[in-house]
Design a protein around this motif. Sequence first.
Motif, PDB file in Angstrom:
ATOM      1  N   UNK A 182       0.725  -1.218  -0.190  1.00  0.00           N
ATOM      2  CA  UNK A 182      -0.061   0.007  -0.136  1.00  0.00           C
ATOM      3  C   UNK A 182       0.658   1.158   0.220  1.00  0.00           C
ATOM      4  N   UNK A 183       2.111   1.069   0.604  1.00  0.00           N
ATOM      5  CA  UNK A 183       2.889   2.345   0.858  1.00  0.00           C
ATOM      6  C   UNK A 183       3.779   2.462  -0.666  1.00  0.00           C
ATOM      7  N   UNK A 223       2.042   6.602  -6.916  1.00  0.00           N
ATOM      8  CA  UNK A 223       1.028   7.255  -7.641  1.00  0.00           C
ATOM      9  C   UNK A 223       1.562   8.698  -7.671  1.00  0.00           C
ATOM     10  N   UNK A 224       2.287   9.144  -6.672  1.00  0.00           N
ATOM     11  CA  UNK A 224       3.138  10.491  -6.850  1.00  0.00           C
ATOM     12  C   UNK A 224       4.111  10.473  -7.731  1.00  0.00           C
ATOM     13  N   UNK A 225       4.877   9.372  -8.207  1.00  0.00           N
ATOM     14  CA  UNK A 225       6.194   9.514  -8.798  1.00  0.00           C
ATOM     15  C   UNK A 225       5.879   8.975 -10.276  1.00  0.00           C
ATOM     16  N   UNK A 226       5.225   7.823 -10.372  1.00  0.00           N
ATOM     17  CA  UNK A 226       4.961   7.187 -11.735  1.00  0.00           C
ATOM     18  C   UNK A 226       3.509   6.206 -11.680  1.00  0.00           C
ATOM     19  N   UNK A 227       2.644   7.263 -11.928  1.00  0.00           N
ATOM     20  CA  UNK A 227       1.223   6.648 -11.954  1.00  0.00           C
ATOM     21  C   UNK A 227       0.844   5.503 -12.777  1.00  0.00           C
TER      22      UNK A 227
END
Length: 127
Positions: A40-41, A47-51
């Motif tokens: 999950x982390x 999701x912030x770096x490479x969605x």
Amino acid sequence: MTSILPTHGSSFYDGGKRGKHGPTFLRRLFRIPHMDFEFALWQMGYLLIAPRRVYRNIYYHKQTKNQWSRDDPAFILLQMILLSVSSIVWSFVYDLSVYGTIKTLLSMILVEFLLVGSVISTFTWYN
């Protein structure tokens, strides 16, 4: 009368899979040692770096298990913890009382996250 709702005891959030004591997602919500917090982390970070990488991972999950959603509620639990921390920081910055802090915390988690999120996801499910 024909219904557009799922039948035979299925539900919206578990793909129709019901166990002995209710929907899979709700049963796993209280089994904290069985949650995959590391994954999950990883998803939150990517999701912030490479969605695109997260989407690809979820797409492969769809291909193998034939469902888009995860049965593991660790992502939602971590998101609620982060919302709690942000509401406490918000209350500290705006110098709110203890009552204001609790009110902000409940508003962010129950109303804005759970209620509005449920309404939006239900609305998009029907369209």
